[in-house]
Design a protein around this motif. Structure first.
Motif, PDB file in Angstrom:
ATOM      1  N   LEU A   1       5.995  26.569   6.762  1.00 24.81           N
ATOM      2  CA  LEU A   1       5.963  25.580   5.687  1.00 24.81           C
ATOM      3  C   LEU A   1       7.351  25.063   5.341  1.00 24.81           C
ATOM      4  CD1 LEU A   1       3.247  27.077   3.313  1.00 24.81           C
ATOM      5  CD2 LEU A   1       3.004  25.280   5.020  1.00 24.81           C
ATOM      6  N   ASP A   2       8.398  25.742   5.804  1.00 25.27           N
ATOM      7  CA  ASP A   2       9.758  25.249   5.578  1.00 25.27           C
ATOM      8  C   ASP A   2      10.005  23.940   6.311  1.00 25.27           C
ATOM      9  OD1 ASP A   2      10.346  27.361   3.926  1.00 25.27           O
ATOM     10  OD2 ASP A   2      11.328  28.545   5.490  1.00 25.27           O
ATOM     11  N   GLU A   3       9.253  23.701   7.385  1.00 24.29           N
ATOM     12  CA  GLU A   3       9.383  22.461   8.152  1.00 24.29           C
ATOM     13  C   GLU A   3       8.729  21.275   7.447  1.00 24.29           C
ATOM     14  OE1 GLU A   3       7.494  23.262  11.852  1.00 24.29           O
ATOM     15  OE2 GLU A   3       8.777  24.977  12.293  1.00 24.29           O
ATOM     16  N   GLN A   4       7.982  21.548   6.388  1.00 21.50           N
ATOM     17  CA  GLN A   4       7.242  20.553   5.609  1.00 21.50           C
ATOM     18  C   GLN A   4       6.315  19.718   6.498  1.00 21.50           C
ATOM     19  OE1 GLN A   4      10.045  18.356   3.288  1.00 21.50           O
ATOM     20  NE2 GLN A   4      10.586  20.129   2.066  1.00 21.50           N
TER      21      GLN A   4
ATOM     22  N   CYS B   1       1.160  13.882   1.602  1.00 18.79           N
ATOM     23  CA  CYS B   1      -0.050  13.317   1.012  1.00 18.79           C
ATOM     24  C   CYS B   1       0.240  11.956   0.406  1.00 18.79           C
ATOM     25  CB  CYS B   1      -0.649  14.256  -0.027  1.00 18.79           C
ATOM     26  SG  CYS B   1       0.321  14.466  -1.506  1.00 18.79           S
ATOM     27  N   ARG B   2      -0.807  11.148   0.360  1.00 17.98           N
ATOM     28  CA  ARG B   2      -0.758   9.831  -0.277  1.00 17.98           C
ATOM     29  C   ARG B   2      -1.875   9.774  -1.300  1.00 17.98           C
ATOM     30  NH1 ARG B   2      -2.360   5.797   3.256  1.00 17.98           N
ATOM     31  NH2 ARG B   2      -3.288   7.352   4.601  1.00 17.98           N
ATOM     32  N   VAL B   3      -1.589   9.211  -2.467  1.00 15.71           N
ATOM     33  CA  VAL B   3      -2.589   9.076  -3.530  1.00 15.71           C
ATOM     34  C   VAL B   3      -2.774   7.596  -3.815  1.00 15.71           C
ATOM     35  CG1 VAL B   3      -3.175   9.678  -5.897  1.00 15.71           C
ATOM     36  CG2 VAL B   3      -1.846  11.271  -4.513  1.00 15.71           C
ATOM     37  N   THR B   4      -4.037   7.148  -3.830  1.00 13.29           N
ATOM     38  CA  THR B   4      -4.322   5.755  -4.128  1.00 13.29           C
ATOM     39  C   THR B   4      -4.559   5.583  -5.627  1.00 13.29           C
ATOM     40  OG1 THR B   4      -6.690   6.042  -3.778  1.00 13.29           O
ATOM     41  CG2 THR B   4      -5.364   5.430  -1.850  1.00 13.29           C
ATOM     42  N   LYS B   5      -4.780   4.346  -6.034  1.00 13.70           N
ATOM     43  CA  LYS B   5      -4.980   4.043  -7.455  1.00 13.70           C
ATOM     44  C   LYS B   5      -6.214   4.730  -8.028  1.00 13.70           C
ATOM     45  CE  LYS B   5      -2.891  -0.513  -7.296  1.00 13.70           C
ATOM     46  NZ  LYS B   5      -3.140  -1.954  -7.445  1.00 13.70           N
ATOM     47  N   ASN B   6      -7.247   4.887  -7.226  1.00 11.57           N
ATOM     48  CA  ASN B   6      -8.477   5.499  -7.724  1.00 11.57           C
ATOM     49  C   ASN B   6      -8.524   7.006  -7.447  1.00 11.57           C
ATOM     50  OD1 ASN B   6      -8.803   5.359  -4.991  1.00 11.57           O
ATOM     51  ND2 ASN B   6     -10.808   4.409  -5.033  1.00 11.57           N
ATOM     52  N   ASN B   7      -7.354   7.626  -7.296  1.00 15.58           N
ATOM     53  CA  ASN B   7      -7.190   9.079  -7.104  1.00 15.58           C
ATOM     54  C   ASN B   7      -7.839   9.606  -5.826  1.00 15.58           C
ATOM     55  OD1 ASN B   7      -5.605   9.358  -9.344  1.00 15.58           O
ATOM     56  ND2 ASN B   7      -7.272   9.982 -10.676  1.00 15.58           N
TER      57      ASN B   7
ATOM     58  N   PHE C   1      -5.114  11.362   0.538  1.00 18.79           N
ATOM     59  CA  PHE C   1      -5.107  11.517   1.988  1.00 18.79           C
ATOM     60  C   PHE C   1      -4.043  12.546   2.336  1.00 18.79           C
ATOM     61  CE2 PHE C   1      -6.464   7.156   1.167  1.00 18.79           C
ATOM     62  CZ  PHE C   1      -7.680   7.139   1.838  1.00 18.79           C
ATOM     63  N   ILE C   2      -4.447  13.644   2.958  1.00 21.18           N
ATOM     64  CA  ILE C   2      -3.501  14.690   3.343  1.00 21.18           C
ATOM     65  C   ILE C   2      -3.256  14.577   4.839  1.00 21.18           C
ATOM     66  CG2 ILE C   2      -3.061  17.167   3.426  1.00 21.18           C
ATOM     67  CD1 ILE C   2      -4.871  17.446   0.999  1.00 21.18           C
ATOM     68  N   GLU C   3      -1.978  14.582   5.203  1.00 24.17           N
ATOM     69  CA  GLU C   3      -1.584  14.426   6.601  1.00 24.17           C
ATOM     70  C   GLU C   3      -0.824  15.642   7.079  1.00 24.17           C
ATOM     71  OE1 GLU C   3       0.750  10.909   6.439  1.00 24.17           O
ATOM     72  OE2 GLU C   3      -0.984   9.593   6.256  1.00 24.17           O
TER      73      GLU C   3
ATOM     74  N   GLY D   1       1.957  13.658  10.148  1.00 27.37           N
ATOM     75  CA  GLY D   1       1.647  12.239  10.241  1.00 27.37           C
ATOM     76  C   GLY D   1       0.221  11.903  10.618  1.00 27.37           C
ATOM     77  N   LYS D   2      -0.600  12.885  10.966  1.00 25.15           N
ATOM     78  CA  LYS D   2      -2.004  12.642  11.304  1.00 25.15           C
ATOM     79  C   LYS D   2      -2.882  13.050  10.128  1.00 25.15           C
ATOM     80  CE  LYS D   2      -2.974  12.969  15.928  1.00 25.15           C
ATOM     81  NZ  LYS D   2      -3.453  13.744  17.077  1.00 25.15           N
TER      82      LYS D   2
END
Length: 75
Positions: A10-13, A17-23, A26-28, A31-32
């Motif tokens: 997990l140190d490599e991160q 995640c991306r959060v849209t307006k309607n909550n 998307f967890i990547e 990058g996938k």
């Protein structure tokens, strides 16, 4: 925390995640996109992320939410 991430992956991160307006969240993983959270699940995830103390905690939260998606043949 040290006992959970023994190999320090997990140190490599690897997660983001991306959060849209309607909550919708998307967890990547590297990058996938691997997981989508909507509705109450998305709101619960956002609360956990806001309560996290550091970056490693956020990575751990995302790893736990995605579950066991890796089977050994992903690249």
């Amino acid at each position: 925390m040290d006992n959970i991430d023994k190999r320090n992956r997990l140190d490599e991160q690897p997660f983001s995640c991306r959060v849209t307006k309607n909550n919708t969240v998307f967890i990547e993983y590297y990058g996938k996109q691997v997981k989508t959270l909507k509705g109450k699940d998305g709101e619960k995830f956002i609360k956990k992320m806001n309560a996290a103390e550091n970056e490693k905690d956020t990575q751990l939260i995302m790893a736990k939410v995605t579950g066991n998606f890796k089977r050994g043949n992903e690249r």
